[in-house]
Design an enzyme around this catalytic site. Structure first.
Site, PDB file in Angstrom:
ATOM      1  N   GLY A  26       0.831  -1.217   0.000  1.00  0.00           N
ATOM      2  CA  GLY A  26       0.000   0.000   0.000  1.00  0.00           C
ATOM      3  C   GLY A  26       0.858   1.256   0.000  1.00  0.00           C
ATOM      4  O   GLY A  26       0.534   2.249   0.647  1.00  0.00           O
ATOM      5  N   ALA A  27       1.972   1.190  -0.764  1.00  0.00           N
ATOM      6  CA  ALA A  27       2.979   2.258  -0.692  1.00  0.00           C
ATOM      7  C   ALA A  27       2.801   3.346  -1.747  1.00  0.00           C
ATOM      8  O   ALA A  27       3.613   4.257  -1.840  1.00  0.00           O
ATOM      9  CB  ALA A  27       4.373   1.643  -0.807  1.00  0.00           C
ATOM     10  N   ARG A  29       0.674   5.672  -1.898  1.00  0.00           N
ATOM     11  CA  ARG A  29       0.267   6.982  -1.364  1.00  0.00           C
ATOM     12  C   ARG A  29       0.109   6.884   0.162  1.00  0.00           C
ATOM     13  O   ARG A  29       0.286   5.809   0.742  1.00  0.00           O
ATOM     14  CB  ARG A  29      -1.050   7.426  -2.003  1.00  0.00           C
ATOM     15  CG  ARG A  29      -2.210   6.537  -1.588  1.00  0.00           C
ATOM     16  CD  ARG A  29      -3.513   6.980  -2.204  1.00  0.00           C
ATOM     17  NE  ARG A  29      -4.611   6.418  -1.446  1.00  0.00           N
ATOM     18  CZ  ARG A  29      -5.878   6.399  -1.858  1.00  0.00           C
ATOM     19  NH1 ARG A  29      -6.187   6.911  -3.016  1.00  0.00           N
ATOM     20  NH2 ARG A  29      -6.810   5.874  -1.097  1.00  0.00           N
ATOM     21  N   ASP A  76      -1.862  -7.370  -5.920  1.00  0.00           N
ATOM     22  CA  ASP A  76      -3.068  -7.361  -5.080  1.00  0.00           C
ATOM     23  C   ASP A  76      -2.819  -8.358  -3.954  1.00  0.00           C
ATOM     24  O   ASP A  76      -2.824  -9.574  -4.169  1.00  0.00           O
ATOM     25  CB  ASP A  76      -4.284  -7.775  -5.928  1.00  0.00           C
ATOM     26  CG  ASP A  76      -5.563  -7.843  -5.096  1.00  0.00           C
ATOM     27  OD1 ASP A  76      -5.489  -7.778  -3.851  1.00  0.00           O
ATOM     28  OD2 ASP A  76      -6.634  -7.991  -5.714  1.00  0.00           O
ATOM     29  N   ASN A 103       0.904  -2.563   5.308  1.00  0.00           N
ATOM     30  CA  ASN A 103       0.204  -1.274   5.460  1.00  0.00           C
ATOM     31  C   ASN A 103      -1.074  -1.192   4.627  1.00  0.00           C
ATOM     32  O   ASN A 103      -2.005  -0.481   5.004  1.00  0.00           O
ATOM     33  CB  ASN A 103       1.163  -0.140   5.073  1.00  0.00           C
ATOM     34  CG  ASN A 103       0.433   1.161   4.816  1.00  0.00           C
ATOM     35  OD1 ASN A 103       0.062   1.873   5.749  1.00  0.00           O
ATOM     36  ND2 ASN A 103       0.174   1.467   3.550  1.00  0.00           N
ATOM     37  N   SER A 155      -5.228  -0.291  13.663  1.00  0.00           N
ATOM     38  CA  SER A 155      -5.955   0.972  13.864  1.00  0.00           C
ATOM     39  C   SER A 155      -6.491   0.964  15.296  1.00  0.00           C
ATOM     40  O   SER A 155      -6.788  -0.112  15.846  1.00  0.00           O
ATOM     41  CB  SER A 155      -7.127   1.067  12.889  1.00  0.00           C
ATOM     42  OG  SER A 155      -8.014   2.101  13.283  1.00  0.00           O
ATOM     43  N   TYR A 168     -14.219  -3.338   9.255  1.00  0.00           N
ATOM     44  CA  TYR A 168     -12.874  -2.754   9.413  1.00  0.00           C
ATOM     45  C   TYR A 168     -12.322  -3.049  10.810  1.00  0.00           C
ATOM     46  O   TYR A 168     -11.165  -3.464  10.963  1.00  0.00           O
ATOM     47  CB  TYR A 168     -12.972  -1.256   9.159  1.00  0.00           C
ATOM     48  CG  TYR A 168     -11.668  -0.500   9.213  1.00  0.00           C
ATOM     49  CD1 TYR A 168     -10.746  -0.584   8.170  1.00  0.00           C
ATOM     50  CD2 TYR A 168     -11.358   0.327  10.289  1.00  0.00           C
ATOM     51  CE1 TYR A 168      -9.562   0.128   8.206  1.00  0.00           C
ATOM     52  CE2 TYR A 168     -10.171   1.047  10.337  1.00  0.00           C
ATOM     53  CZ  TYR A 168      -9.267   0.948   9.293  1.00  0.00           C
ATOM     54  OH  TYR A 168      -8.097   1.661   9.332  1.00  0.00           O
ATOM     55  N   LYS A 172      -8.970  -5.192  11.737  1.00  0.00           N
ATOM     56  CA  LYS A 172      -7.821  -4.611  12.441  1.00  0.00           C
ATOM     57  C   LYS A 172      -7.576  -5.335  13.777  1.00  0.00           C
ATOM     58  O   LYS A 172      -6.421  -5.510  14.183  1.00  0.00           O
ATOM     59  CB  LYS A 172      -8.034  -3.113  12.653  1.00  0.00           C
ATOM     60  CG  LYS A 172      -8.070  -2.310  11.337  1.00  0.00           C
ATOM     61  CD  LYS A 172      -6.767  -2.431  10.570  1.00  0.00           C
ATOM     62  CE  LYS A 172      -6.694  -1.483   9.388  1.00  0.00           C
ATOM     63  NZ  LYS A 172      -5.415  -1.564   8.654  1.00  0.00           N
TER      64      LYS A 172
HETATM   65  P1  NAI Z   1      -4.819   5.013   1.645  1.00  0.00           P
HETATM   66  O1  NAI Z   1      -6.139   4.610   1.135  1.00  0.00           O
HETATM   67  O2  NAI Z   1      -4.363   6.415   1.392  1.00  0.00           O
HETATM   68  O3  NAI Z   1      -3.693   4.023   1.083  1.00  0.00           O
HETATM   69  C1  NAI Z   1      -3.874   2.627   1.069  1.00  0.00           C
HETATM   70  C2  NAI Z   1      -3.103   2.043  -0.085  1.00  0.00           C
HETATM   71  O4  NAI Z   1      -3.359   0.621  -0.095  1.00  0.00           O
HETATM   72  C3  NAI Z   1      -3.562   2.592  -1.448  1.00  0.00           C
HETATM   73  O5  NAI Z   1      -2.447   3.042  -2.192  1.00  0.00           O
HETATM   74  C4  NAI Z   1      -4.238   1.401  -2.099  1.00  0.00           C
HETATM   75  O6  NAI Z   1      -4.115   1.361  -3.519  1.00  0.00           O
HETATM   76  C5  NAI Z   1      -3.525   0.225  -1.445  1.00  0.00           C
HETATM   77  N1  NAI Z   1      -4.311  -1.011  -1.536  1.00  0.00           N
HETATM   78  C6  NAI Z   1      -5.651  -1.141  -1.387  1.00  0.00           C
HETATM   79  N2  NAI Z   1      -6.028  -2.416  -1.612  1.00  0.00           N
HETATM   80  C7  NAI Z   1      -4.895  -3.111  -1.909  1.00  0.00           C
HETATM   81  C8  NAI Z   1      -4.641  -4.472  -2.257  1.00  0.00           C
HETATM   82  N3  NAI Z   1      -5.621  -5.379  -2.369  1.00  0.00           N
HETATM   83  N4  NAI Z   1      -3.357  -4.843  -2.495  1.00  0.00           N
HETATM   84  C9  NAI Z   1      -2.351  -3.927  -2.416  1.00  0.00           C
HETATM   85  N5  NAI Z   1      -2.559  -2.629  -2.115  1.00  0.00           N
HETATM   86  C10 NAI Z   1      -3.805  -2.217  -1.859  1.00  0.00           C
HETATM   87  O7  NAI Z   1      -4.819   4.696   3.200  1.00  0.00           O
HETATM   88  P2  NAI Z   1      -3.993   5.354   4.416  1.00  0.00           P
HETATM   89  O8  NAI Z   1      -4.848   6.356   5.068  1.00  0.00           O
HETATM   90  O9  NAI Z   1      -2.638   5.743   3.973  1.00  0.00           O
HETATM   91  O10 NAI Z   1      -3.907   4.084   5.399  1.00  0.00           O
HETATM   92  C11 NAI Z   1      -2.839   3.167   5.382  1.00  0.00           C
HETATM   93  C12 NAI Z   1      -3.079   2.132   6.460  1.00  0.00           C
HETATM   94  O11 NAI Z   1      -3.231   2.770   7.716  1.00  0.00           O
HETATM   95  C13 NAI Z   1      -4.343   1.298   6.243  1.00  0.00           C
HETATM   96  O12 NAI Z   1      -4.122  -0.025   6.648  1.00  0.00           O
HETATM   97  C14 NAI Z   1      -5.345   1.973   7.154  1.00  0.00           C
HETATM   98  O13 NAI Z   1      -6.363   1.092   7.561  1.00  0.00           O
HETATM   99  C15 NAI Z   1      -4.459   2.373   8.312  1.00  0.00           C
HETATM  100  N6  NAI Z   1      -4.983   3.465   9.117  1.00  0.00           N
HETATM  101  C16 NAI Z   1      -5.192   4.706   8.586  1.00  0.00           C
HETATM  102  C17 NAI Z   1      -5.689   5.725   9.373  1.00  0.00           C
HETATM  103  C18 NAI Z   1      -5.916   7.098   8.831  1.00  0.00           C
HETATM  104  O14 NAI Z   1      -6.400   7.967   9.558  1.00  0.00           O
HETATM  105  N7  NAI Z   1      -5.569   7.364   7.573  1.00  0.00           N
HETATM  106  C19 NAI Z   1      -6.011   5.513  10.780  1.00  0.00           C
HETATM  107  C20 NAI Z   1      -5.748   4.173  11.240  1.00  0.00           C
HETATM  108  C21 NAI Z   1      -5.254   3.202  10.428  1.00  0.00           C
END
Ligand code: NAI
Length: 261
Positions: A26-27, A29, A76, A103, A155, A168, A172
């Protein structure tokens, strides 16, 4: 099959064995990209991985001037073949894998009675099953090396639950229990596993929230500010460093004091 595998080797193409390799899912963004930048600053060679191949192409541009090897590979993680191929290709390229950061994660929010089976499945498959698949494949390599370090991004919702996020929260909480289990399984084999539980982290999504909603969020946070992606990345940096060498099976909340357990 991996959907697209761009040849994105930049910077150095030799991989001295003394250098450490970190893979972040998930790198493309958000928090995953920030973690990748901080680990790169720490001196790791980086494998950027994401389901979004176009996003990866953009993300890798942010590493053009670094003196580490940064490689991007789309996968994926919820698919067995792609998760295993991701690790196989990484080991083929770098000869080892020192750090895995689980991530990648998604949300599909709905109140329980309205939650569709596919919303449940999608979130569990990416967040929990994806973490299992990539970790299992990584551990095969880490066991051979007799060393490795796994950090999974959970989370605070996995600790306290949230209305409208049963899927979710379950995913988590599952990651936290999974982390504790593998920490026990591999502690004597030189592999550590920990989880990070972020609270409200500033993002494009939180930037556009109404002031009233933001104020409500802030009222729950003793430190009275949203977290930064860098706040999360710095804790991952600590957990994969020697400074935390006696820590395994733990969950570190990064939430300005919102949840104290
Ligand atoms: P985001 O949505 O900005 O980034 C997530 C990335 O994961 C995206 O680039 C997406 O394309 C990728 N992704 C989605 N499905 C995928 C798959 N099947 N295989 C590979 N990659 C995949 O999310 P964000 O906000 O950066 O969150 C990152 C992590 O932190 C997540 O696990 C989220 O649950 C967790 N988190 C985020 C919080 C927040 O406030 N943003 C709070 C608590 C936890």
């Amino acid at each position: 099959m991996i959907s697209r595998m761009p040849e994105t080797m930049i910077a150095k193409s030799d991989f001295p064995n003394s250098r450490k390799v970190a893979l972040v899912t998930g790198a493309a963004r958000g928090i995953g990209l920030e973690i990748s930048k901080v680990l790169c600053d720490d001196g790791f060679d980086i494998v950027l991985s994401d389901i979004n191949a176009d996003g990866l192409e953009i993300a890798k541009k942010e590493f053009e001037n670094v003196d580490r090897s940064v490689w991007a590979i789309s996968a994926d993680i919820s698919k067995l073949e792609e998760a295993e191929r991701l690790i196989d290709e990484t080991v083929k390229k770098f000869g080892k894998l020192d750090v895995l950061v689980n991530n990648a994660g998604i949300t599909k929010d709905a109140l329980l009675l309205r939650m569709k089976e596919d919303q449940w499945d999608a979130v569990i498959n990416v967040n929990l099953k994806g973490t299992f698949l990539v970790t299992r494949a990584s551990c095969k390599q880490m066991l051979k090396q007799k060393s490795g370090n796994i950090v999974s991004i959970a989370s605070v919702i996995g600790l306290i639950g949230n209305a409208g996020q049963a899927n979710y929260a379950a995913s988590k909480a599952g990651i936290i229990a999974f982390t504790k289990s593998i920490a026990k399984e591999f502690a004597a084999k030189g592999i550590r596993a920990n989880a990070v539980a972020p609270g409200f982290i500033k993002s494009e999504m939180t930037d556009v929230l109404a002031e009233k909603v933001k104020d409500q969020m802030l009222s729950l946070i003793p430190m009275a500010r949203l977290g930064l992606q860098r706040d999360v990345a710095n804790v991952v940096s600590f957990l994969v460093s020697e400074k935390s060498s006696y820590i395994t099976g733990q969950v570190l909340t990064v939430d300005g004091g919102m949840v104290m357990v």
